[in-house]
Structures are given as C-alpha cells and as structure tokens.
Design an enzyme around this catalytic site. Structure first.
Site, PDB file in Angstrom:
ATOM      1  N   TYR A  84       0.855  -1.190   0.000  1.00 32.37           N
ATOM      2  CA  TYR A  84       0.000   0.000   0.000  1.00 32.37           C
ATOM      3  C   TYR A  84       0.888   1.235   0.000  1.00 32.37           C
ATOM      4  O   TYR A  84       1.839   1.329   0.768  1.00 32.37           O
ATOM      5  CB  TYR A  84      -0.895  -0.006   1.242  1.00 32.37           C
ATOM      6  CG  TYR A  84      -1.815   1.197   1.354  1.00 32.37           C
ATOM      7  CD1 TYR A  84      -2.858   1.379   0.450  1.00 32.37           C
ATOM      8  CD2 TYR A  84      -1.637   2.147   2.354  1.00 32.37           C
ATOM      9  CE1 TYR A  84      -3.709   2.471   0.546  1.00 32.37           C
ATOM     10  CE2 TYR A  84      -2.490   3.250   2.462  1.00 32.37           C
ATOM     11  CZ  TYR A  84      -3.520   3.411   1.554  1.00 32.37           C
ATOM     12  OH  TYR A  84      -4.359   4.493   1.657  1.00 32.37           O
ATOM     13  N   ASP A 138       9.459   2.891  -0.396  1.00 32.03           N
ATOM     14  CA  ASP A 138       8.421   3.563   0.395  1.00 32.03           C
ATOM     15  C   ASP A 138       8.648   3.235   1.865  1.00 32.03           C
ATOM     16  O   ASP A 138       8.376   2.126   2.327  1.00 32.03           O
ATOM     17  CB  ASP A 138       7.034   3.107  -0.078  1.00 32.03           C
ATOM     18  CG  ASP A 138       5.906   3.815   0.678  1.00 32.03           C
ATOM     19  OD1 ASP A 138       6.192   4.550   1.641  1.00 32.03           O
ATOM     20  OD2 ASP A 138       4.742   3.598   0.298  1.00 32.03           O
ATOM     21  N   LYS A 198       4.318   9.361   8.573  1.00 29.48           N
ATOM     22  CA  LYS A 198       4.072   8.801   9.897  1.00 29.48           C
ATOM     23  C   LYS A 198       5.041   9.319  10.980  1.00 29.48           C
ATOM     24  O   LYS A 198       4.865  10.435  11.426  1.00 29.48           O
ATOM     25  CB  LYS A 198       4.018   7.274   9.796  1.00 29.48           C
ATOM     26  CG  LYS A 198       2.838   6.869   8.862  1.00 29.48           C
ATOM     27  CD  LYS A 198       2.421   5.440   8.881  1.00 29.48           C
ATOM     28  CE  LYS A 198       1.101   5.276   8.136  1.00 29.48           C
ATOM     29  NZ  LYS A 198       1.146   4.487   6.916  1.00 29.48           N
TER      30      LYS A 198
END
Ligand SMILES: *Cc1c(COP(=O)(O)O)cnc(C)c1O
Length: 448
Positions: A148, A243, A271
């Site tokens: 994702y 990522d 994050k």
C-alpha cells in the site's frame, strides 16, 4: 474487569458522524467494518494509553498507525507545538523549521541528499512517481500486490489474471488508463520482476515497493529482494523508490535503510517524521530531485507543505528518537509478539508471527506468509473474536487482521502487563471460533 460491548457515547457520536461523514469516518479502517461493532471515538491519549468517549482506557497497540513512537502527548512534542502555535500556524513562506526537519532526514538516510516536504504519505508517493516519470520520460510503474502506498490513482491497481500483467483499477473512480500504466507483480518474486523488465524495460519509469511490506500484515522482503530490485532498475535505467512511510524512523533511526542499506534512488517518508501532525516527505538523489520545480520542470507544490506546527512536532519527535528509544521499541515489540504467540499456542490456535525489524503482525493461518496470496489465506473470523476480547479488556488492536501492531517507547511494564493479562482470554475467544478454514482476500475497503 471487562468493558461492556456497548459503548453508548461512541455509539451516539458514530450515529451523528454517519449523517455528515461518509461511513462515519475519515479513513475506512477506522469504521471497524472488518471486525464489526462500534468504532471507539477517542478523546485523549497519554503515553501508551487512549481514552474513549465513554471514559474507558485502552493500551494502544495502533499508535495512530505508526506515528506515535514516543507515546501520546509526549511533553517535549506538546511544548514544541505550543511554542510554534504561539508564533502563528502558517506563513505561506519558507521558515526555519522546514530546514531543520529536512536536515534531520538527510542526516539519517545516507542516499537522501535532498527532500521535499509534503502533507501525507499519499502525496509523497504520488509526487515521487511523477518525478520518476518526469526524470526518465517513461510512463510505466511496477508495484507489488498487497503493498500500500496511499490512495494514489495509479497505485490503486490490482493484479490482473496473468502473473506479469498490467493493472486493473482497484476501485471505481480510477480509470483503466491510470491503472494500465501500472504493472502489478507478486511481492518477493524477483524472477517475475526480471521478466517484466525484459518485456517492458524501456517503458518502466520506476519500481515502487514498501521497504518492508506491512500493509497486508507484515511481510518482510526476502533476503536480496530489495537489492535485486535496485540492481534491475539500474540495469534498465529506471528509478527504485523505497516507500518508508511506515518503516522510516520507526525500525531504526534511519528506517529500513538502516537495516538493509539498499540505496534507493528515491525514498518516501511519513508517519513518525510528523510527530502526529500531517507531515511527510520524499527525497533522494540530488540529480533526480533537481528536476522538481522550481529548480526543474516537474511541478509539485503545497499550500501547507512544511507547515510550522508539523515541522516543529516532527523535528522534536525525531530528536527524541534516541538509541534507547529504539532499543525499547524493539524489546516491547518482541515482548508483545512473543506473549501473543504463546497465548495462541496455549489454546491451540494456528497462527504465524511475521516480523520486519520491530514491526510485526499475526496471521491466523498455518502456512508461511511471503506475499499477498499467502497473506490473504487466513481465518479472519478468529481475529475478529480475538480483537473484541482484547478491546473488552482494555487493549486497542488494529481493527483489521491485515495490519501491523505498533508499540512505542512509552509501552512500559505496566502497559505490557495489561496486554499480558488480556491475551489468554482473547486466545480462548479465537479458539472458540469454528470458522470455515480460510477467507477470501480482503476488498479495497478494508484498507487505510
Ligand atoms: C500509511 C502509508 C502510506 C500513506 O500515507 P498517508 O499519510 O496515509 O497518506 C503510504 N505508504 C505506506 C507504506 C504506508 O504505510
């Protein structure tokens, strides 16, 4: 002591929310659709605990899906935010905090020579892909099933029926055209990536992968997988994008790069680097980043990018992520995964613990989980029962079987002992489920 399954205050809020917000939430996974029941509306957080609208306290094993590595309302982060807010919340000009945050990131991840700050992980991956396409003059993107990267159109593509195949839209609203520039391959299968390059090498702008997959549950890269991707990209003139939105500054001070050392051309972060505020980034080779506006021709912008509150929280959090913090997160993570596995084993519940650095998740199945196909063959009804028993006993787990569990530096012995007390009951609840062996794969709705 257990909490009742009804949560009247959360229920009332959810009823109001569903009138004015689609599905009552601003990100699908929060709606509890995968586990059922009423999503808990949280009103405060401190250290490893969250308190909901009914006044119930939970040990938080989600940590805002990763960002809260120091715990909720860390005093230094709160102070930095208060100080920053008093100086104004947005200027629409460059400001010193942006330079500090960029320097913190560049200092930690050696291949990152320059970064651009954005507001979310989605923006980071979207912009990195645009940059890769602009830099290479090519259009195709290789991604892996189950990885994702946020809700970027081109990355919301599922694998078609063949093994090396162009993507199909994963959701209405993504056109066949934007999905068809995406090649979706099984995770951890380097031979198929080689095949894709052999066939489409001159059209592939980049390969994007989670540094360690953690959005289909945790599925670590097999030894040599990431390095192999980088080598293939180099051979064919494509860019390798790692990522690290989830792993960055969480698994080590340099993220997954600190564990494996594969020098991607571009990295994406989010994050942890935002300290709980909306801040994310993409960065990498200076010659590639030089193609970004205003230095170069590839357009990218943001009214609130580098926002002074977000960078104040991010810089402060990163500076407090000391070696001791990472040692504690590693130990707490190992303790929780070991205790959970022991409790499940004691009740005879089939499961697999997958780890990637200090990230881990538990699959309710009895086979090795190495990619999306193996990850999605698990007994999610068992997880549902397990989840609700933990919730009733004051432990907040991810409301989906396909997510990592998160701990932070504030998960101390008291918090961990509460988890330990709840686990045997949850394992019993899971064991009591006599469900059909395995599930169908989750839909796009189960994500994010
Ligand atoms: C969370 C996540 C994203 C998306 O970040 P948002 O801030 O939710 O847009 C992208 N990639 C990975 C690996 C993630 O875990």
């Amino acid at each position: 002591m257990t909490y009742p399954s009804e949560a009247p205050a959360s229920q009332a809020l959810f009823a109001r929310a569903t009138k004015v917000i689609p599905g009552g939430v601003n990100s699908p996974v929060r709606a509890f659709q995968a586990v059922g029941g009423t999503p808990r509306f949280m009103v405060s957080g401190t250290g490893p605990y969250l308190t909901d609208a009914d006044g119930r306290e939970y040990v938080d094993l989600v940590c805002s899906w990763g960002p809260m590595i120091l715990g909720h309302a860390h005093p230094a982060v709160v102070r930095a935010l208060q100080d920053a807010a008093a100086r104004g919340t947005s200027y629409g000009t460059p400001s010193p905090g942006e330079v500090e945050l960029a320097e913190e990131i560049v200092a930690r991840v050696a291949p990152v020579e320059q970064v651009r700050l954005v507001n979310s992980g989605t923006e980071a991956t979207m912009s990195a892909i645009r940059l890769a396409r602009g830099f290479t003059g090519r259009s195709k993107v290789v991604k892996f099933a189950g990885c994702y990267h946020g809700h970027v159109d081109a990355l919301l593509a599922s694998a078609g029926s063949g093994l090396v195949t162009f993507g199909l839209p994963d959701t209405p609203g993504v056109t066949g055209a934007s999905a068809s520039d995406t090649i979706v391959l099984p995770y951890n299968d380097l031979a198929l990536v080689e095949e894709a390059f052999a066939e489409h090498g001159d059209a592939i702008a980049c390969v994007i992968t989670e540094a360690a997959a953690a959005n289909m549950g945790v599925v670590p890269p097999l030894r040599g997988f990431n390095a192999g991707l980088k080598a293939l990209c180099e051979r064919y003139g494509a860019l390798f994008i790692s990522d690290e939105v989830m792993t960055g500054f969480r698994v080590t001070r340099s993220g997954w790069y600190g564990l494996e050392g594969v020098p991607a051309d571009l990295f994406t972060f989010g994050k942890v680097m935002g300290g709980g505020l909306p801040a994310a980034a993409f960065g990498g080779r200076a010659d590639v980043m030089a193609h970004l506006a205003p230095a170069g021709p590839v357009y990218q912008a943001g009214t609130l990018s580098g926002n002074p509150l977000a960078v104040a929280a991010g810089v402060t959090q990163l500076r407090h992520c000391t070696d001791e913090v990472y040692a504690h997160v590693d130990a707490a993570s190992a303790a929780v995964s070991r205790m959970a596995s022991e409790a499940l084993t004691a009740e005879g519940v089939e499961h697999r613990v997958n780890t990637a650095g200090n990230l881990f998740s538990i699959f309710f199945c009895d086979h090795a989980v190495v990619d999306y196909a193996t990850a999605t063959r698990q007994n999610t009804l068992r997880y549902k029962a397990f989840f609700h028993e933990m919730l009733a006993r004051g432990v907040y787990l991810p409301p989906s079987a396909y997510e990592a569990w998160f701990v932070g530096a504030s998960h101390d012995d008291v918090a961990l002992s509460r988890v330990a007390e709840a686990l045997p009951h949850a394992a019993k609840a899971a064991a009591a489920v006599h469900a059909p062996e395995l599930d169908a794969p989750p839909s796009a709705e189960d994500r994010a």
